[in-house]
Design a protein around this motif. Structure first.
Motif, PDB file in Angstrom:
ATOM      1  N   GLU A  89       2.857   4.076  -2.520  1.00 25.03           N
ATOM      2  CA  GLU A  89       1.557   4.185  -2.523  1.00 25.03           C
ATOM      3  C   GLU A  89       1.287   5.697  -2.287  1.00 25.03           C
ATOM      4  O   GLU A  89       2.027   6.588  -1.396  1.00 25.03           O
ATOM      5  CB  GLU A  89       1.230   3.525  -1.297  1.00 25.03           C
ATOM      6  N   ASP A 123      -3.002   1.335   5.264  1.00 28.08           N
ATOM      7  CA  ASP A 123      -1.723   1.864   5.157  1.00 28.08           C
ATOM      8  C   ASP A 123      -1.539   3.493   5.061  1.00 28.08           C
ATOM      9  O   ASP A 123      -0.645   4.000   4.334  1.00 28.08           O
ATOM     10  CB  ASP A 123      -1.167   1.327   3.923  1.00 28.08           C
ATOM     11  N   CYS A 181      -2.960   2.610  -1.870  1.00 27.08           N
ATOM     12  CA  CYS A 181      -3.136   1.306  -1.382  1.00 27.08           C
ATOM     13  C   CYS A 181      -4.339   0.748  -1.980  1.00 27.08           C
ATOM     14  O   CYS A 181      -4.080  -0.489  -2.422  1.00 27.08           O
ATOM     15  CB  CYS A 181      -2.677   1.351  -0.039  1.00 27.08           C
ATOM     16  N   LYS A 224      -8.552  -6.274  -0.943  1.00 23.40           N
ATOM     17  CA  LYS A 224      -7.180  -6.167  -0.091  1.00 23.40           C
ATOM     18  C   LYS A 224      -6.990  -7.142   0.857  1.00 23.40           C
ATOM     19  O   LYS A 224      -7.986  -7.952   1.595  1.00 23.40           O
ATOM     20  CB  LYS A 224      -7.317  -4.990   0.675  1.00 23.40           C
ATOM     21  N   ARG A 276      -1.396   2.257  -9.788  1.00 24.41           N
ATOM     22  CA  ARG A 276      -1.753   1.107  -9.120  1.00 24.41           C
ATOM     23  C   ARG A 276      -2.965   1.415  -8.205  1.00 24.41           C
ATOM     24  O   ARG A 276      -2.987   2.687  -7.906  1.00 24.41           O
ATOM     25  CB  ARG A 276      -0.553   0.489  -8.219  1.00 24.41           C
ATOM     26  N   HIS A 280       5.764  -0.397   1.119  1.00 32.27           N
ATOM     27  CA  HIS A 280       5.758  -1.674   1.944  1.00 32.27           C
ATOM     28  C   HIS A 280       6.986  -1.848   2.805  1.00 32.27           C
ATOM     29  O   HIS A 280       6.953  -2.421   4.074  1.00 32.27           O
ATOM     30  CB  HIS A 280       5.078  -2.953   1.360  1.00 32.27           C
ATOM     31  N   GLN A 295       2.064   4.964   5.614  1.00 38.52           N
ATOM     32  CA  GLN A 295       3.092   5.182   4.368  1.00 38.52           C
ATOM     33  C   GLN A 295       2.697   5.753   3.154  1.00 38.52           C
ATOM     34  O   GLN A 295       3.376   5.738   2.202  1.00 38.52           O
ATOM     35  CB  GLN A 295       3.476   3.411   4.348  1.00 38.52           C
TER      36      GLN A 295
HETATM   37 MN    MN Z   1      -0.565  -1.183   1.083  1.00 38.95          MN
END
Ligand code: MN
Ligand code: PEP
Length: 361
Positions: free
Chosen positions: A228, A239, A25, A54, A49, A202, A242
């Motif tokens: 992520e 995050d 993330c 952020k 990524r 997400h 997740q």
């Molecule tokens: Mn994120």
């Protein structure tokens, strides 16, 4: 109406295999970024990524490492050969990324909602030829998403893809962001050739749902998946719930099935998966409307109980039946179908009211 924008295929093997975007993330440290990238390079992803800036809802959470992180992405590129991408939200971000040869820039969900911000990015991108991915806006507004694609295309960018990351909702739901798949399908109708990626992380908000959400997207002919990934997910600075390790990512990736559609993207809207999907959406709606109906039925049951009225009111029932059969006929639905349907609904209503009469003594 279908738009005339021509998109270059975002990656060469579009329609033959799925495209994989993964990474943390947020970029937190050089070591964390490189460790994740090494793991993901072995899992054979297509694009790495990491968020550098952020967009956080509250000011005191981790707001990203900033420009320093761009050189970590450059190291990922030189060490692993992976292409890299990050999120941009203003001119300064775009300029810094272009200076650091970032391969792909993505526009985040909180930015897509603002035509001013998207236009600013579009202006900064002019002449760069960089690839751009555009996330859906956080609110379920197809036009804002379409508008963002048009603005970036107008600035001369030909490699444009979109990322479906779900829509925020006030109600508590299974997923962090509601997929509202129909909106992504509608975007695909507008731009039949566009590359569509599903950001399962997400949408899910929790790692346990990543696989089911990703498979659903692939069944709907999405071109790829974004997830992520973090070497120590539970201790991630953003995050955490997740994120998954590179090892878990590789396992999920190997289980996911990509079935080439066998038809042109232009035929996407006709594809069986898309139509079936629309049926499921409508069934969900019918079920939730049935529930709303039964809530009112229960209220009437209590009212009848208080006033000592019998449950079955034949006159009222005949009126309902007649009204609905007429309405159904106008729409081409047979009287037989409508009366069978209503009889089932009516029977359930009587049963519920009967329970209420018994219970409230
Ligand atoms: Mn994120
Ligand atoms: C992200 O990808 O880390 C991110 C901030 O996503 P979104 O814009 O979809 O919330």
């Amino acid at each position: 109406m279908t738009s005339k924008i021509e998109f270059k295929p975002f990656f060469p093997e579009k329609n033959k295999r799925a495209y994989w975007i993964a990474g943390p993330c947020s970029a937190e440290s050089e070591e964390q970024v490189l460790e994740t990238a090494r793991g993901l390079a072995s899992a054979k992803i297509d694009l790495f990524r990491a968020g550098i800036w952020k967009p956080r809802t509250r000011p005191n959470s981790f707001e990203g490492i900033g420009t320093e992180g761009l050189s970590w992405l450059q190291k990922v590129k030189s060490e692993t050969g992976l292409n890299v991408c990050t999120e941009v939200a203003n001119t300064a971000h775009v300029e810094a990324c272009l200076k650091h040869n970032i391969d792909v820039l993505w526009i985040g969900a909180r930015t897509t909602v603002s035509p001013f911000a998207v236009q600013e990015i579009a202006d900064a991108l002019e002449g760069s030829g960089v690839k751009v991915l555009i996330k859906n806006p956080i609110n379920p507004d197809l036009k804002l998403w379409v508008g963002a694609v048009e603005r970036i295309a107008k600035s001369g960018i030909e490699n444009i893809g979109v990322i479906h990351r779900g829509f925020s909702s006030f109600e508590k739901n299974k997923y962090r962001n509601q997929p509202r798949w129909q909106i992504a399908i509608d975007l695909k109708r507008e731009f039949p050739d566009i590359t569509m990626i599903c950001d399962s992380s997400h949408i899910s908000g929790n790692r346990q749902f990543l696989e089911e959400v990703s498979q659903k997207a692939l069944d709907l002919n999405y071109d790829g998946i974004m997830m992520e990934v973090h070497p120590d997910p539970d201790n991630a600075l953003s995050d955490a719930q997740q994120q998954i390790t590179p090892g878990t990512f590789a396992e999920i990736k190997s289980r996911l099935k990509y079935r080439p559609s066998g038809i042109d993207n232009a035929d996407f809207k006709e594809s069986l998966a898309s139509l079936r999907f629309q049926i499921d959406e409508i069934d969900d709606e019918i079920i939730s409307l049935m529930n709303s109906r039964m809530v009112i039925v229960d209220e009437i049951g209590s009212y009848k109980k208080r006033n000592n009225i019998s449950i079955l009111q034949t006159k009222r029932w005949n009126e309902i039946l007649e009204r609905c059969v007429t309405k159904g006929s106008e729409l081409g639905l047979t009287p037989e179908f409508i009366s069978n349907l209503l009889k089932a609904v009516h029977q359930e209503s009587i049963n519920r009211q009967h329970d209420i009469l018994k219970r409230e003594d």
